[in-house]
Design an enzyme around this catalytic site. Structure first.
Site, PDB file in Angstrom:
ATOM      1  N   ARG A  75      46.424  51.740  51.607  1.00 22.26           N
ATOM      2  CA  ARG A  75      45.943  50.385  51.374  1.00 22.26           C
ATOM      3  C   ARG A  75      46.500  49.393  52.385  1.00 22.26           C
ATOM      4  O   ARG A  75      47.664  49.462  52.749  1.00 22.26           O
ATOM      5  CB  ARG A  75      46.305  49.930  49.955  1.00 22.26           C
ATOM      6  CG  ARG A  75      45.575  50.759  48.922  1.00 22.26           C
ATOM      7  CD  ARG A  75      45.898  50.349  47.515  1.00 22.26           C
ATOM      8  NE  ARG A  75      45.263  51.294  46.592  1.00 22.26           N
ATOM      9  CZ  ARG A  75      44.779  50.967  45.408  1.00 22.26           C
ATOM     10  NH1 ARG A  75      44.864  49.737  44.967  1.00 22.26           N
ATOM     11  NH2 ARG A  75      44.211  51.876  44.646  1.00 22.26           N
TER      12      ARG A  75
ATOM     13  N   SER B  28      44.676  56.193  22.431  1.00 19.77           N
ATOM     14  CA  SER B  28      44.532  55.321  23.589  1.00 19.77           C
ATOM     15  C   SER B  28      43.166  55.529  24.246  1.00 19.77           C
ATOM     16  O   SER B  28      42.758  56.663  24.503  1.00 19.77           O
ATOM     17  CB  SER B  28      45.671  55.668  24.567  1.00 19.77           C
ATOM     18  OG  SER B  28      45.538  54.998  25.789  1.00 19.77           O
TER      19      SER B  28
ATOM     20  N   SER C 193      37.900  45.727  33.321  1.00 19.13           N
ATOM     21  CA  SER C 193      37.552  44.862  34.451  1.00 19.13           C
ATOM     22  C   SER C 193      36.987  45.604  35.649  1.00 19.13           C
ATOM     23  O   SER C 193      36.613  44.979  36.630  1.00 19.13           O
ATOM     24  CB  SER C 193      38.771  44.076  34.890  1.00 19.13           C
ATOM     25  OG  SER C 193      39.573  44.882  35.722  1.00 19.13           O
TER      26      SER C 193
ATOM     27  N   HIS D 197      41.630  40.381  30.689  1.00 21.32           N
ATOM     28  CA  HIS D 197      40.457  39.934  31.455  1.00 21.32           C
ATOM     29  C   HIS D 197      39.502  39.083  30.636  1.00 21.32           C
ATOM     30  O   HIS D 197      38.368  38.847  31.044  1.00 21.32           O
ATOM     31  CB  HIS D 197      39.717  41.139  32.051  1.00 21.32           C
ATOM     32  CG  HIS D 197      40.513  41.775  33.131  1.00 21.32           C
ATOM     33  ND1 HIS D 197      40.584  41.272  34.412  1.00 21.32           N
ATOM     34  CD2 HIS D 197      41.335  42.842  33.113  1.00 21.32           C
ATOM     35  CE1 HIS D 197      41.385  42.012  35.139  1.00 21.32           C
ATOM     36  NE2 HIS D 197      41.866  42.968  34.374  1.00 21.32           N
TER      37      HIS D 197
ATOM     38  N   THR E 263      47.476  37.742  29.694  1.00 22.13           N
ATOM     39  CA  THR E 263      48.201  37.334  30.909  1.00 22.13           C
ATOM     40  C   THR E 263      47.988  35.848  31.160  1.00 22.13           C
ATOM     41  O   THR E 263      46.977  35.279  30.739  1.00 22.13           O
ATOM     42  CB  THR E 263      47.723  38.131  32.145  1.00 22.13           C
ATOM     43  OG1 THR E 263      48.537  37.781  33.265  1.00 22.13           O
ATOM     44  CG2 THR E 263      46.274  37.817  32.498  1.00 22.13           C
TER      45      THR E 263
ATOM     46  N   LYS F 174      45.669  35.449  35.328  1.00 22.61           N
ATOM     47  CA  LYS F 174      44.265  35.577  35.736  1.00 22.61           C
ATOM     48  C   LYS F 174      43.546  34.265  35.414  1.00 22.61           C
ATOM     49  O   LYS F 174      43.726  33.305  36.148  1.00 22.61           O
ATOM     50  CB  LYS F 174      43.682  36.853  35.146  1.00 22.61           C
ATOM     51  CG  LYS F 174      44.327  38.062  35.884  1.00 22.61           C
ATOM     52  CD  LYS F 174      44.069  39.430  35.345  1.00 22.61           C
ATOM     53  CE  LYS F 174      44.872  40.455  36.164  1.00 22.61           C
ATOM     54  NZ  LYS F 174      44.923  41.791  35.598  1.00 22.61           N
TER      55      LYS F 174
ATOM     56  N   THR G  29      65.998  40.600  31.473  1.00 19.53           N
ATOM     57  CA  THR G  29      65.430  39.991  32.674  1.00 19.53           C
ATOM     58  C   THR G  29      65.288  38.484  32.482  1.00 19.53           C
ATOM     59  O   THR G  29      65.061  38.008  31.366  1.00 19.53           O
ATOM     60  CB  THR G  29      64.075  40.654  33.042  1.00 19.53           C
ATOM     61  OG1 THR G  29      63.650  40.186  34.311  1.00 19.53           O
ATOM     62  CG2 THR G  29      62.999  40.367  32.019  1.00 19.53           C
ATOM     63  N   THR G  30      65.453  37.748  33.566  1.00 19.75           N
ATOM     64  CA  THR G  30      65.385  36.286  33.519  1.00 19.75           C
ATOM     65  C   THR G  30      63.995  35.824  33.100  1.00 19.75           C
ATOM     66  O   THR G  30      62.995  36.397  33.529  1.00 19.75           O
ATOM     67  CB  THR G  30      65.751  35.721  34.911  1.00 19.75           C
ATOM     68  OG1 THR G  30      67.084  36.115  35.199  1.00 19.75           O
ATOM     69  CG2 THR G  30      65.642  34.215  34.959  1.00 19.75           C
TER      70      THR G  30
ATOM     71  N   THR H  52      42.454  53.543  41.147  1.00 20.16           N
ATOM     72  CA  THR H  52      42.027  52.455  40.258  1.00 20.16           C
ATOM     73  C   THR H  52      40.755  52.862  39.513  1.00 20.16           C
ATOM     74  O   THR H  52      40.595  52.548  38.329  1.00 20.16           O
ATOM     75  CB  THR H  52      41.794  51.168  41.073  1.00 20.16           C
ATOM     76  OG1 THR H  52      42.953  50.939  41.891  1.00 20.16           O
ATOM     77  CG2 THR H  52      41.584  49.982  40.178  1.00 20.16           C
TER      78      THR H  52
END
Ligand code: PLP
Length: 409
Positions: A21, A136, A188, A216, A244, A247, A276-277, A362
């Protein structure tokens, strides 16, 4: 030992498989979405972005930029530590309230990305359910697959969006077994939508818990941008909704929303949350501004759907192989990784159009495609220019154009 050799061999394998890529060096121009500058090897060139996941251009919305700048100016940049160390900063608390309200849930929990929210959210939830069987969807995103893998629980795949197959697996598992169904609401790469109401019916009938990735769809579907579950009236029937902020909300971060006791358990047990912060205050404030705006403004959502429909119709009429999609995603079938990459290179170099090739892993080998994401700001002229450029590229590469337009969506 020549350790470097291991790494160059690994990269050469990708070259051999034609899936190495390359990322273009791009600079977006706030206020001119979808226009951007490409820092090409031969200098700066203007380009039009046609594959951004900033689906509604909210990353450049004056309210969102304003909230980010104002907050950073007032409270500074970083969060100063994990929440265990630094406590909760106020914009983060406000954002979690906003998210719980968006999805009609008691509570929400923020992570540094959607990826982390799935990975650590699913693994933590499933570990806390004794002898959990995870069902799943076969096309689930890598972040869910990693979360499932890290849970160490038994996993069974059901065929993509196939509720009959899901039901078989639920029956075979038996009523005594604890079960978690994990799926996305909007996939997506193909632009298709999960039958959420039917999945909820099955979950209720066979006593399974549900976890749905709305990454999405949030901001873009439902009267307030709550996603496909809101649109379909099933938000209250899904146990955990994940989304999220990166997006349609144009910022960064991921989250889960659910009943308070579920959120409290994940908050207390998830390593990917604890160690984690937290996200910076300015990012949280910007995301809150985007969510609030899209809760009351339908203009972006309606125009987005209308632009996507128009793009599909124009490309289809031009004889281009638009794959069937019931959503804002416009996939164009190529079916070959090299052609796919060549098409994207030609679009960028000769037409100033930026579309990233979508290749394996993907999507499945042989289904390589261009994934086009029209936004509310892609006007008729841009759509027509895209169609003309694509026709030229298709002809240059000797790829077939169909003669009669297929039935429009
Ligand atoms: C992009 C994506 C994620 C990860 O979200 P980020 O906020 O980008 O980390 C999760 N699930 C799906 C289906 C995605 O496409």
């Amino acid at each position: 030992m020549n350790y470097n050799q291991f790494f160059s061999d690994a990269v050469n394998r990708l070259h051999d498989e034609r899936r190495y890529r390359v990322f273009a060096d791009l600079e977006r121009i706030a206020g001119r979405f979808p226009h951007a500058t490409w820092h090409s090897p031969n200098g700066e060139r203007p380009v039009v972005m046609w594959c951004s996941n900033d689906y509604l251009g909210m990353g450049q919305h004056p309210k969102v930029i304003g909230a980010m700048v104002e907050t950073a100016t007032r409270v500074g940049t970083g969060a100063g530590g994990t929440r265990n160390i630094a406590g909760n900063h106020h914009p983060l608390v406000a954002l979690e309230r906003e998210l719980a309200d968006l999805h009609g849930k008691e509570a929400a929990l923020l992570f540094t990305s959607g990826y982390v929210s799935n990975q650590t959210g699913i693994s933590t939830l499933a570990k806390l359910i004794p002898n959990c069987l995870i069902l799943s969807d076969a096309l689930n995103h890598n972040s869910m697959i990693e979360g499932i893998r890290q849970s160490g629980c038994e996993r069974q795949l059901f065929r993509h969006n196939d509720v009959a197959h899901l039901e078989e697996l639920l029956i075979a598992a038996g009523p005594q077994r604890n079960k978690l169904i994990a799926c996305e609401s909007l996939y997506s790469m193909d632009g298709d939508i999960a039958p959420l109401a039917k999945i909820c019916d099955l979950a209720e009938r066979y006593g399974a818990m549900t976890y749905v990735d709305e990454v999405h769809a949030v901001g873009m579907y439902g009267p307030r941008g709550g996603g496909v579950a809101e649109r379909d009236g099933v938000m209250h029937r899904i146990d955990v909704l994940e989304g999220t902020l990166a997006k349609a909300f144009g910022c960064l971060g991921g989250y889960i929303t659910a009943k308070a006791e579920i959120i409290d358990a994940v908050r207390s047990y998830a390593p990917g949350f604890i160690f984690t912060t937290s996200l910076p205050p300015a990012v949280c404030a910007a995301a809150t501004a985007a969510i609030r705006h899209l809760k009351s403004s339908n203009w972006e959502r309606e125009r987005h759907q209308e632009r996507a429909a128009r793009t599909k119709a124009v490309l289809n009429a031009a004889g281009l192989p638009v794959m069937s999609s019931t959503t804002h995603i416009v996939p164009l079938f190529v079916g070959n990784p090299e052609r796919c990459k060549q098409a994207c290179d030609l679009l960028l170099q000769e037409h100033g159009i930026y579309i990233q090739p979508i290749n394996y892993p993907t999507v499945a080998k042989g289904t390589e495609r261009l994934r086009i994401t029209p936004s509310p700001y892609h006007d008729d002229v841009l759509i027509d220019q895209l169609a003309e450029a694509l026709i030229q590229v298709w002809q240059q590469l000797g790829m077939p154009l169909h003669a009669a337009p297929l039935a429009a969506e």
